[in-house]
Design a protein around this motif. Structure first.
Motif, PDB file in Angstrom:
ATOM      1  N   GLN A  81       3.417   9.389  -1.533  1.00 26.09           N
ATOM      2  CA  GLN A  81       3.031   9.232   0.125  1.00 26.09           C
ATOM      3  C   GLN A  81       1.682  10.433  -0.383  1.00 26.09           C
ATOM      4  OE1 GLN A  81       2.778   6.280   1.227  1.00 26.09           O
ATOM      5  NE2 GLN A  81       4.227   6.427   0.961  1.00 26.09           N
ATOM      6  N   ARG A 116      -0.885   9.506  -3.481  1.00 19.92           N
ATOM      7  CA  ARG A 116      -0.535   8.512  -2.998  1.00 19.92           C
ATOM      8  C   ARG A 116      -1.725   8.052  -4.181  1.00 19.92           C
ATOM      9  NH1 ARG A 116       1.211   3.620   1.193  1.00 19.92           N
ATOM     10  NH2 ARG A 116       0.149   2.434   0.115  1.00 19.92           N
ATOM     11  N   VAL A 153      -3.191   1.615  17.571  1.00 18.62           N
ATOM     12  CA  VAL A 153      -2.885   2.004  16.885  1.00 18.62           C
ATOM     13  C   VAL A 153      -1.812   2.431  15.687  1.00 18.62           C
ATOM     14  CG1 VAL A 153      -1.151   4.048  18.074  1.00 18.62           C
ATOM     15  CG2 VAL A 153      -2.231   2.022  19.377  1.00 18.62           C
ATOM     16  N   MET A 154      -2.057   3.464  14.877  1.00 14.89           N
ATOM     17  CA  MET A 154      -1.344   4.139  13.395  1.00 14.89           C
ATOM     18  C   MET A 154      -0.643   5.131  13.605  1.00 14.89           C
ATOM     19  SD  MET A 154      -3.858   1.951  11.295  1.00 14.89           S
ATOM     20  CE  MET A 154      -5.186   1.959  11.938  1.00 14.89           C
ATOM     21  N   THR A 155      -0.235   5.307  12.637  1.00 11.80           N
ATOM     22  CA  THR A 155       0.104   6.897  12.591  1.00 11.80           C
ATOM     23  C   THR A 155      -1.279   8.247  11.394  1.00 11.80           C
ATOM     24  OG1 THR A 155       1.236   5.862  10.725  1.00 11.80           O
ATOM     25  CG2 THR A 155       2.644   6.258  12.215  1.00 11.80           C
ATOM     26  N   ALA A 207      -0.557   6.789   7.941  1.00 12.96           N
ATOM     27  CA  ALA A 207      -1.455   5.959   7.431  1.00 12.96           C
ATOM     28  C   ALA A 207      -2.458   6.204   7.498  1.00 12.96           C
ATOM     29  CB  ALA A 207      -0.763   4.760   8.954  1.00 12.96           C
ATOM     30  N   CYS A 237      12.521  -2.921  10.971  1.00 16.59           N
ATOM     31  CA  CYS A 237      12.812  -1.763  10.555  1.00 16.59           C
ATOM     32  C   CYS A 237      14.267  -0.993  10.531  1.00 16.59           C
ATOM     33  CB  CYS A 237      11.456  -0.854  11.114  1.00 16.59           C
ATOM     34  SG  CYS A 237      12.055   0.390  12.661  1.00 16.59           S
ATOM     35  N   ARG A 243      14.620   2.265  11.607  1.00 12.73           N
ATOM     36  CA  ARG A 243      13.678   3.816  11.179  1.00 12.73           C
ATOM     37  C   ARG A 243      12.809   4.537  12.181  1.00 12.73           C
ATOM     38  NH1 ARG A 243      14.067   0.471   6.879  1.00 12.73           N
ATOM     39  NH2 ARG A 243      14.003   1.352   4.911  1.00 12.73           N
ATOM     40  N   TYR A 244      11.915   3.757  13.179  1.00 17.20           N
ATOM     41  CA  TYR A 244      11.181   4.171  13.848  1.00 17.20           C
ATOM     42  C   TYR A 244      11.798   4.408  15.594  1.00 17.20           C
ATOM     43  CZ  TYR A 244       7.740   4.554  10.697  1.00 17.20           C
ATOM     44  OH  TYR A 244       6.945   5.386   9.872  1.00 17.20           O
ATOM     45  N   LYS A 294      16.299  -3.073   2.341  1.00 11.63           N
ATOM     46  CA  LYS A 294      15.255  -3.614   2.827  1.00 11.63           C
ATOM     47  C   LYS A 294      15.668  -5.232   2.855  1.00 11.63           C
ATOM     48  CE  LYS A 294      11.431  -0.703   3.112  1.00 11.63           C
ATOM     49  NZ  LYS A 294      10.304  -0.415   2.702  1.00 11.63           N
ATOM     50  N   PHE A 318       1.185   0.101  11.122  1.00 10.62           N
ATOM     51  CA  PHE A 318       0.986   0.778  11.917  1.00 10.62           C
ATOM     52  C   PHE A 318       1.713   2.232  10.988  1.00 10.62           C
ATOM     53  CE2 PHE A 318       4.216   3.851  13.878  1.00 10.62           C
ATOM     54  CZ  PHE A 318       3.391   4.266  14.717  1.00 10.62           C
ATOM     55  N   CYS A 319       2.796   2.037   9.903  1.00 13.61           N
ATOM     56  CA  CYS A 319       2.755   2.601   9.218  1.00 13.61           C
ATOM     57  C   CYS A 319       1.382   2.800   7.026  1.00 13.61           C
ATOM     58  CB  CYS A 319       3.970   3.146   8.923  1.00 13.61           C
ATOM     59  SG  CYS A 319       4.824   2.036   7.846  1.00 13.61           S
ATOM     60  N   MET A 320       1.554   1.967   7.401  1.00 14.01           N
ATOM     61  CA  MET A 320       1.120   1.966   5.849  1.00 14.01           C
ATOM     62  C   MET A 320       1.964   2.179   4.466  1.00 14.01           C
ATOM     63  SD  MET A 320      -1.566   0.223   6.088  1.00 14.01           S
ATOM     64  CE  MET A 320      -2.561   0.346   4.467  1.00 14.01           C
ATOM     65  N   MET A 321       2.855   2.624   4.971  1.00 17.98           N
ATOM     66  CA  MET A 321       3.603   2.830   4.071  1.00 17.98           C
ATOM     67  C   MET A 321       5.036   1.616   3.983  1.00 17.98           C
ATOM     68  SD  MET A 321       4.887   6.763   4.878  1.00 17.98           S
ATOM     69  CE  MET A 321       6.600   6.647   4.521  1.00 17.98           C
ATOM     70  N   GLY A 322       5.668   0.992   4.148  1.00 22.33           N
ATOM     71  CA  GLY A 322       6.243  -0.173   4.175  1.00 22.33           C
ATOM     72  C   GLY A 322       7.503  -0.021   4.887  1.00 22.33           C
ATOM     73  N   ALA A 323       7.514   1.202   5.692  1.00 20.27           N
ATOM     74  CA  ALA A 323       8.645   1.560   6.887  1.00 20.27           C
ATOM     75  C   ALA A 323       8.606   1.208   8.497  1.00 20.27           C
ATOM     76  CB  ALA A 323       8.393   2.565   6.821  1.00 20.27           C
ATOM     77  N   CYS A 324       7.561   0.564   8.609  1.00 18.59           N
ATOM     78  CA  CYS A 324       7.622   0.242  10.638  1.00 18.59           C
ATOM     79  C   CYS A 324       7.818  -2.070  10.607  1.00 18.59           C
ATOM     80  CB  CYS A 324       6.241   0.765  11.363  1.00 18.59           C
ATOM     81  SG  CYS A 324       5.297  -0.359  10.688  1.00 18.59           S
ATOM     82  N   PHE A 325       7.354  -1.989   9.473  1.00 18.91           N
ATOM     83  CA  PHE A 325       7.507  -3.603   8.799  1.00 18.91           C
ATOM     84  C   PHE A 325       6.284  -4.501  10.632  1.00 18.91           C
ATOM     85  CE2 PHE A 325      11.000  -2.659   6.933  1.00 18.91           C
ATOM     86  CZ  PHE A 325      11.021  -3.228   5.784  1.00 18.91           C
ATOM     87  N   ASP A 326       5.479  -3.506  11.101  1.00 19.04           N
ATOM     88  CA  ASP A 326       4.250  -4.451  11.979  1.00 19.04           C
ATOM     89  C   ASP A 326       3.434  -4.674  11.685  1.00 19.04           C
ATOM     90  OD1 ASP A 326       5.360  -3.956  14.542  1.00 19.04           O
ATOM     91  OD2 ASP A 326       4.827  -1.550  14.332  1.00 19.04           O
TER      92      ASP A 326
END
Lengths: 464, 99
Positions: free
Chosen positions: A41, A44, A130-132, A135, A411, A414-415, A445, B58-66
């Motif tokens: 990341q 990236r 709303v994003m991280t 992200a 997920c 994870r969150y 996954k 949400f995360c853009m890296m394959g982790a959150c599945f949103d």
């Protein structure tokens, strides 16, 4: 079935550096990474992006191209776009690539799975828009996509980094809503010695802050009661800063209050983890080489505890030295000689970390959110639900699954994992270590039936 | 659902046709699908199976599945897919997810 001396999960700085070092010492290395191109990341898509917008992203980003270049070694196989979903049996790694399942065997495994954003559950954090902050940075790095009207919320160096990059790109954030307080800074002052040893990071931070201020970006500090408002998507952020209630309209909100190790793979292997109070997260147990309590499994980089990209690179190289030593490709003397230099660099790299951890602590109201706030995004379980389970006698994170499916969505915790541990620990008057964490099982996954059906399976032990 | 995009695109490479719920979009070839849809002014990718709440990346890296979307009958993470010519995407809705 192919067999490698070393399988590395993750092509970020730790994984790439480890692969280069191990290959140089004569090991046959396979690197599995989910992304189509190497870099992790932090770097990236650096090979493609550096010439396009290296000026916006800065020299610390474009440096990543030296690591991706080191993957081009005849002893390294880089499996891009490989989604690892199981690591079993000393060691067989199952993964999906190009729509098909596949497996490979390896004598050693290095987990270099990096970090995840620390979950920041606050009212409205599930709304589209709303994003991280991570992200937001990925959008800029990989895709050259910039939010025109974003508000940055939380605390920590990454928040300033993305703000500074947005300023350089000509779309400064509309505002920064920062949760750290003056007393956080005062308590961080005791770590000033370390911060001065790591002065480069301080200088960089001050430079970023200056550019943000120069661009006229309003900064609100000591923010509390932060909520994202909107019906179908984010429309505004409301909060209280230094006694004043504020509301800022926006269509994009980037949240960040630190990153935490991505421990899914390590947890699935049953590796012991302990609570790190300074970083407010679980970290896997490992020795000075990154060797975990499971023989042959090493962990390096942010997935072993947050240290940043350079620290990850050194830790990855250290792990590779020890793996090469175990594989009898390196003498003890040579290993120790190489390691001494790396350890000195690593210590220097980590010097500013205690200061940063103390100056930019997580946002307290997102660690223990109000009852009505959703903490499990997948199953839409609220903090109040978890507290309710505790009242009913729920003794740990794994039982919350039976009570209400927290952590059982796609997920896989994870969150919400850290939020569930924090809420249960608080409700039961326990430490996070006593409360524990979700049990993580493969598949790490989701795998489709067609991916499984297309899998090439050979059993080395099969009787012919 | 398509609105004026809150995002600005720095790159201007070749674009290809992608179908989102019967609507044709022109997206950058090879781009990250989630990023490309956001830049095209698509904020909502699906409804949740529990409450029907709208969700986007949400995360853009394959982790959150949103950012889950449907491609050829399979649920996929939009942030882990690259844009290809003729891609047909369906947004997953509440009632369908429960079915």
């Amino acid at each position: 079935m192919t067999r490698s001396d070393l399988a590395i999960i993750g092509a970020g700085p730790a994984g790439m550096a480890a692969a280069a070092q191990a290959a140089e010492l004569g090991l046959c290395v396979t690197v599995l990474d989910e992304q189509p191109r190497a870099g992790g990341q932090i770097y990236r898509d650096v090979d493609r992006v550096a010439p396009l917008r290296g000026d916006i992203l800065g020299a610390e980003y474009t440096y990543g191209a030296t690591l991706t270049a080191s993957l081009k070694h005849s002893a390294i196989t880089h499996l891009a776009g490989a989604i690892v979903w199981a690591i079993e049996d000393q060691f067989r790694i199952s993964y999906t690539r190009d729509g098909r399942g596949a497996q490979l065997d390896a004598d050693h495994v290095l987990l270099a799975t990096g970090a995840l954003e620390r979950p920041m559950p606050l009212p409205g954090w599930t709304l589209p828009g709303v994003m991280t902050a991570g992200a937001g940075q990925i959008l800029l790095k990989q895709s050259g996509v910039l939010a025109r009207d974003a508000v940055l919320v939380g605390s920590g160096p990454l928040l300033y980094l993305i703000a500074a990059q947005m300023v350089r790109a000509g779309t400064p954030p509309k505002a920064m809503i920062e949760t750290q307080t003056r007393s956080d800074f005062i308590s961080a002052a005791q770590h000033m010695g370390g911060a001065l040893r790591g002065w480069r990071y301080l200088a960089k931070g001050l430079k970023m802050l200056a550019s943000i201020t120069r661009a006229g970006v309003p900064r609100y500090t000591s923010a509390t009661d932060i909520a994202v408002q909107g019906t179908d998507k984010a429309e505004a952020v409301s909060f209280i800063s230094n006694g004043h209630t504020q509301r800022i309209t926006c269509d994009t909100v980037f949240l960040h209050h630190g990153v935490v190790p991505n421990v899914q793979a390590a947890r699935s292997l049953g590796i012991a983890h302990t609570w790190d109070a300074a970083q407010q997260c679980f970290v896997p147990k490992r020795d000075e080489w990154g060797q975990s309590d499971k023989e042959g499994v090493f962990i390096a980089g942010d997935s072993a505890g947050i240290g940043g990209a350079k620290a990850a690179e050194y830790a990855g190289t250290l792990a590779a030295l020890q793996i090469a030593f175990a594989a009898e490709r390196l003498t003890r003397e040579d290993r120790d000689r190489c390691a001494a230099k790396l350890r000195a660099k690593l210590a220097h790299e980590q010097a500013a970390r205690p200061f940063l951890d103390a100056a930019y602590p997580p946002y307290a109201q997102a660690l223990l959110p109000d009852d009505s706030t959703v903490i499990c995004r997948c199953e839409e379980i609220t903090a109040g639900d978890i507290r309710g389970y505790a009242k009913l006698g729920c003794i740990g994170p794994n039982q919350t699954k039976a009570f209400g499916r927290a952590g059982m969505g796609p997920c896989q915790g994870r969150y919400c994992g850290l939020s569930v541990t924090a809420l249960l620990a608080d409700a039961r008057g326990q430490t996070p270590d006593e409360t524990g964490y979700y049990r993580i099982r493969p598949p790490l996954k989701p795998v489709t039936l067609s991916e499984l059906a297309g899998m090439e399976v050979t059993t080395p032990d099969a009787v012919h | 659902m398509k609105t004026v995009s809150p995002f600005l695109e720095l790159e201007s490479g070749p674009r290809v046709k992608v179908i989102l719920d019967d609507v044709a979009l022109s997206l950058p070839q090879g781009a990250n699908l989630a990023a490309a849809l956001l830049a095209a002014g698509v904020p909502v990718f699906r409804d949740t199976p529990i409450s029907g709440a709208p969700r986007g990346p949400f995360c853009m890296m394959g982790a959150c599945f949103d950012c889950l979307i449907e491609i050829e009958g399979t649920t996929r993470q939009a942030c882990m897919i690259e844009v290809t010519d003729g891609l047909e995407i369906t947004r997953i809705h509440h009632d369908e997810a429960l079915a």
